[in-house]
Design an enzyme around this catalytic site. Structure first.
Site, PDB file in Angstrom:
ATOM      1  N   LYS A 176       0.899  -1.208   0.048  1.00  0.00           N
ATOM      2  CA  LYS A 176       0.185  -0.072   0.056  1.00  0.00           C
ATOM      3  C   LYS A 176       0.879   1.419   0.142  1.00  0.00           C
ATOM      4  O   LYS A 176       1.798   1.477   0.558  1.00  0.00           O
ATOM      5  CB  LYS A 176      -0.860  -0.166   1.278  1.00  0.00           C
ATOM      6  N   SER A 185      -9.812   2.271   2.923  1.00  0.00           N
ATOM      7  CA  SER A 185      -8.960   2.650   2.143  1.00  0.00           C
ATOM      8  C   SER A 185      -7.981   1.927   1.192  1.00  0.00           C
ATOM      9  O   SER A 185      -7.589   2.426   0.400  1.00  0.00           O
ATOM     10  CB  SER A 185      -8.154   3.854   2.750  1.00  0.00           C
ATOM     11  N   SER A 194      -9.713  -0.374   7.107  1.00  0.00           N
ATOM     12  CA  SER A 194      -9.228  -0.417   5.671  1.00  0.00           C
ATOM     13  C   SER A 194      -8.572  -1.617   5.179  1.00  0.00           C
ATOM     14  O   SER A 194      -8.134  -1.714   3.905  1.00  0.00           O
ATOM     15  CB  SER A 194      -8.136   0.904   5.672  1.00  0.00           C
TER      16      SER A 194
END
Ligand code: GLN
Length: 522
Positions: A82, A157, A181
């Site tokens: 990420k 997210s 997330s």
């Protein structure tokens, strides 16, 4: 050798194939890079792909294996990270314009551990700006699309990490979970996501959203793969003052034990407050089916009540913006990334440059939370909002303690709905926030949790997830119960859930992708 599709294998299977000499890390890594090239134009899971770096790391892994000394259990298996974790030499944007062009001079501890363990890093995955959101639509670089239906959100997210794994662009990924997330994207893409115990995985080099809530963790297609990855990235780090200085529980062993499907002697608590109103019918039906399967497998099910959980969302939306507003103050146009000169002002002052930069560099959701947080922390309001929220946070922890006195693990649906359409909630902050109704209590209290795919909702044919929570430092329990549930469900489905995803075969050869209607592409 025959045209084996290495991208369809789990990480555990790839490890076996590498050990048996059936393939090389270079071949596996290239297969995933090819897959990314074929489908990522439509999925947009990646913000950066590091082809040369990944292949160089892969060939080093092959040399170690040829010499009989692999660096770890996952040496040579590629991974996606990420874009909120600092990667030395590789841009790190957090999905924000304000960090466009910033290349970190150091690696986050999680990234350093991946490199030391020999996992080639394929690239950086898309995310809501500074990890604020539940759909990746708040990314400054355009949304990620759900591989089950390209017109729908992949969660957020960390939608990029989940979509990369669901679309077979990467066997493994790293996500971060501040309010859900990792787990909510897992639920809506039919993948597995784990939020470890707070302090169980180092936050050093993780660009902070809210320090007291943030936790990095695994994103995979199986529970065992998450355990393998968690053992590599977890454990004490002197560079993170909140890191737990104790050994991790035996996670891989717990996953293997759970995979037998036997749950006798395990007490499972169904949380009254995490279900019912606000949850989609099909999500609740699949959840009930999972609970029934666990009972058949020998578990004892009790209902537990955690009354403070109904205030968890409101509490989180005071604490998180408060911490975020303070964290984001460092993006001042002086130290990192973007610098915008105000128009029409000669000899602009530092303040004027900061204002112009922050105005241009931050998106609406980030600005909304900075304002909320600044307000909640301002003198005169601090006690009424921030202080009150901290008290409710203590009540949440007490409710967890009482519940864990009655049950070994707690279960609920991971997310209240399946993946909604891109554009559907992006202008409605409250509707977006409600996605984390079930996941936020764990962050407020630091307990570990996993989301395991629980089947398809009848009304829309989209994936749903079950969340399993355990007490602090008992991460092994989420793996044991998660692996058992996975085994029981796969026996029922006749294989992994992702095999049922309708768009994946079209994604395979890159055909019929242009038809995806909504959202822009990088
Ligand atoms: N959706 C939640 C938020 O917007 C959770 C974010 C996260 O876990 N990073 O705050």
């Amino acid at each position: 050798m025959t045209a084996t599709d290495w991208t369809r294998r789990t990480a555990a299977e790839l490890v076996d194939a590498l050990a048996a000499g059936e393939t090389t890390s270079v071949e596996l890594t290239q297969a995933h890079l090819d897959r990314i090239a074929a489908v990522d134009g439509a999925v947009h899971a990646f913000l950066q792909v590091d082809t040369d770096g990944a292949l160089a790391q892969a060939s080093a892994a092959d040399e170690r294996r040829a010499a009989g000394s692999p660096a770890s259990a996952l040496d040579g298996v590629p991974i996606a990270v990420k874009d909120v974790l600092a990667t030395k030499g590789l841009p790190t944007t957090c999905g924000s314009r304000i960090l466009e062009g910033w290349v970190p001079p150091y690696d986050a501890t999680v990234v350093a551990r991946l490199r030391a363990a020999g996992l080639p890093i394929l690239g950086k995955t898309n995310m809501d700006e500074f990890a604020m959101g539940s759909s990746t639509e708040h990314s400054a670089y355009g949304p990620t699309h759900n591989p089950w239906d390209l017109d729908r959100i992949p969660g957020g997210s960390g939608g990029g990490s989940a979509a990369a794994v669901a679309a077979f662009e990467a066997p493994l990924a790293i996500g971060t979970d501040t309010g859900g997330s990792i787990r909510q994207p897992g639920a809506v893409t039919g993948t597995v996501g784990v939020k470890p115990t707070y302090g169980g995985v180092s936050r050093y080099g993780l660009v902070a959203l809210a320090n007291s809530l943030d936790q990095a963790g695994p994103v995979t297609r199986t529970v065992l793969d998450s355990a393998l990855l968690h053992e590599l990235i977890g454990g004490h780090d002197p560079l993170d003052s909140t890191s737990i200085d104790q050994p991790l529980p035996a996670l891989v062993e717990a996953a293997r034990q759970g995979a037998t499907g036997d749950l006798s002697g395990v007490r499972i608590g169904v949380v009254t407050e995490l279900g019912g109103e606000g949850y989609q019918t099909g999500v609740l039906a699949r959840f009930q089916e999972s609970v029934d399967l666990m009972v058949k497998a020998g578990a004892e099910v009790v209902e537990v009540s955690c009354p403070s959980f109904v205030h968890a969302l409101a509490t989180y939306y005071l604490i998180l913006p408060a911490e975020a507003s303070s964290n984001l103050a460092k993006f001042d146009a002086m130290r990192y990334g973007l610098r915008v000169w105000p128009e029409g002002i000669e000899n602009a002052s530092a303040e004027e440059v900061m204002r112009a930069t922050r105005d241009a560099g931050f998106g609406d959701e980030v600005k909304r939370r900075i304002i909320l947080g600044t307000y909640a922390l301002s003198s005169g309001y601090y006690d009424a909002y921030y202080g009150q929220a901290q008290k409710v946070r203590t009540l949440v922890t007490r409710d967890f303690e009482a519940a864990f006195a009655q049950a070994d693990v707690l279960v609920s649906p991971t997310a209240p709905t399946t993946a909604f359409r891109l554009g559907e909630k992006v202008d409605d902050p409250l509707a977006m926030y409600l996605n984390d109704l079930a996941t936020i209590p764990a962050n407020l209290s630091g307990v570990p949790g996993i989301s395991v795919p629980s089947g398809l909702a009848e009304e829309d044919g989209l994936p749903t997830g079950v969340q399993i929570l355990a007490p602090v430092q008992a991460d092994d329990r989420v793996y044991r119960v998660g692996a058992a549930l996975e085994t029981l469900l796969e026996q029922q489905w006749g294989g992994p859930l992702l095999a049922k995803a309708p768009t994946l075969d079209a994604l395979r050869d890159g055909s019929s992708l242009a038809s995806s209607g909504t959202g822009d592409q990088a």
